[in-house]
Design an enzyme around this catalytic site. Structure first.
Site, PDB file in Angstrom:
ATOM      1  N   TYR A 105       3.155  11.072 -10.185  1.00 20.23           N
ATOM      2  CA  TYR A 105       2.383  10.045  -9.473  1.00 20.23           C
ATOM      3  C   TYR A 105       1.663   9.094 -10.429  1.00 20.23           C
ATOM      4  O   TYR A 105       1.795   7.866 -10.293  1.00 20.23           O
ATOM      5  CB  TYR A 105       1.396  10.695  -8.507  1.00 20.23           C
ATOM      6  CG  TYR A 105       0.520   9.709  -7.776  1.00 20.23           C
ATOM      7  CD1 TYR A 105       1.052   8.905  -6.767  1.00 20.23           C
ATOM      8  CD2 TYR A 105      -0.830   9.564  -8.095  1.00 20.23           C
ATOM      9  CE1 TYR A 105       0.252   7.981  -6.102  1.00 20.23           C
ATOM     10  CE2 TYR A 105      -1.634   8.642  -7.435  1.00 20.23           C
ATOM     11  CZ  TYR A 105      -1.094   7.858  -6.442  1.00 20.23           C
ATOM     12  OH  TYR A 105      -1.873   6.941  -5.778  1.00 20.23           O
ATOM     13  N   ASN A 122       0.801  -1.222   0.000  1.00 21.73           N
ATOM     14  CA  ASN A 122       0.000   0.000   0.000  1.00 21.73           C
ATOM     15  C   ASN A 122       0.836   1.275   0.000  1.00 21.73           C
ATOM     16  O   ASN A 122       0.317   2.352  -0.291  1.00 21.73           O
ATOM     17  CB  ASN A 122      -0.926  -0.005   1.222  1.00 21.73           C
ATOM     18  CG  ASN A 122      -1.746   1.264   1.330  1.00 21.73           C
ATOM     19  OD1 ASN A 122      -2.521   1.585   0.431  1.00 21.73           O
ATOM     20  ND2 ASN A 122      -1.572   2.005   2.425  1.00 21.73           N
ATOM     21  N   LYS A 149       2.376   4.936 -10.678  1.00 25.92           N
ATOM     22  CA  LYS A 149       1.328   3.944 -10.428  1.00 25.92           C
ATOM     23  C   LYS A 149       1.064   3.093 -11.665  1.00 25.92           C
ATOM     24  O   LYS A 149       0.706   1.916 -11.552  1.00 25.92           O
ATOM     25  CB  LYS A 149       0.048   4.633  -9.955  1.00 25.92           C
ATOM     26  CG  LYS A 149       0.193   5.395  -8.649  1.00 25.92           C
ATOM     27  CD  LYS A 149       0.683   4.516  -7.499  1.00 25.92           C
ATOM     28  CE  LYS A 149      -0.410   3.669  -6.900  1.00 25.92           C
ATOM     29  NZ  LYS A 149       0.054   2.929  -5.685  1.00 25.92           N
TER      30      LYS A 149
END
Length: 294
Positions: free
Chosen positions: A175, A95, A179
């Site tokens: 970001y 996570n 991802k």
């Protein structure tokens, strides 16, 4: 007869939705044995000590883990395996993430050629999978990769390498790219572990007020119509632990925050196997490039 405790190894559980997910599990009657990696072990330990839970049922171990440092990742894996001894890993929750912007420099953290968001959001946790692989396969672990709908913002994967290199002057907002690379890695691991481990990528949804924007100035407004609370985001992640309707198509691995399996055309660019291979380096290559001692 007592219920056998299930073991969860997790990154990114010291705050935000990761912390909330563990908090919700601590409230269950099912006993858990948690091994959690954290950058600040004291603050994380204090935070969990502030919760009310049955410590005779659940065990909680906080181990130091700096995800911008592959040597720290190796140490965490070794200590985790020592703690587990003859036990299995039922769930691995990946996570940890940062939304920090790119800082152009000759070198990244600890002499790496890569920027910190790439090291934290992908490479470190990909490396951790390599290090834990024998135990994961032995345990038939459910691997939960916490992803993001932001992966849809990547339109041209050919720009990814320059974006991730510390010395290349590119856009600062990286970001979505990190991802997307993380999702490439999830596909790669699905291909490596087809008959031993189950792997699910899951989006917790758009969650304001987490630590994701630390160091970036990024803030998700509270009043967005699709925004979810931290408890709701944690519930989205926990659904990925137990869903038993995993699609037969191994490429359909993405569980949305509203509980549906995304069709593959939503993340079509990530299905390129050559791209998956490119961004999924071997354990040996990582250790050589990042200067991890034997």
């Amino acid at each position: 007869m007592s219920t056998i405790a299930k073991t969860i190894v997790a990154t990114g559980a010291s705050s935000g939705i990761g912390f909330e997910a563990i908090k919700q599990l601590l409230a269950q009657s099912q006993p858990y044995n948690f091994l959690l990696g954290a950058r600040d072990t004291k603050t994380t330990t204090d935070a969990f000590n502030g919760l009310t839970y049955d410590s005779s049922k659940h065990s909680l171990t906080i181990l130091p883990l700096e995800l911008n440092n592959m040597s720290s990742v190796k140490s965490f894996s070794q200590r985790t395996l020592e703690k587990l001894a003859g036990s299995t890993i039922d769930y691995l929750m990946l996570n940890a993430a940062t939304g920090m912007v790119k800082t152009v420099a000759d070198k990244g953290p600890h002499g790496s050629k890569w920027i910190e968001p790439y090291l934290v959001n992908h490479l470190s946790q990909h490396y951790l999978l390599h290090l834990l692989r024998p135990k994961l396969e032995e345990s038939k672990t459910r691997i939960v990769v916490v992803s993001s709908g932001a992966i849809r913002m990547v339109k041209d994967p050919s720009t990814l390498e320059n974006e991730m290199l510390a010395a290349q002057d590119t856009g600062r907002g990286v970001y979505p790219a990190t991802k997307f690379i993380q999702l490439l890695g999830a596909h790669w691991w699905r291909r490596q572990l087809p008959s031993t481990c189950q792997l699910v990528a899951v989006s917790p949804g758009m969650i304001p007020n987490t630590g994701l924007g630390r160091g970036s100035g990024m803030k998700i407004p509270d009043n967005l119509p699709d925004a979810k609370s931290i408890p709701e985001g944690a519930q989205s992640i926990l659904r990925a632990f137990t869903r038993d309707d995993i699609p037969e198509d191994p490429e359909q691995l993405f569980l949305t925050s509203w509980g549906e399996w995304w069709p593959k055309d939503v993340y079509q660019l990530s299905l390129d196997k050559d791209l998956q291979d490119k961004w999924s380096p071997s354990q040996e290559d990582i250790e050589k490039e990042e200067g991890v001692s034997a």
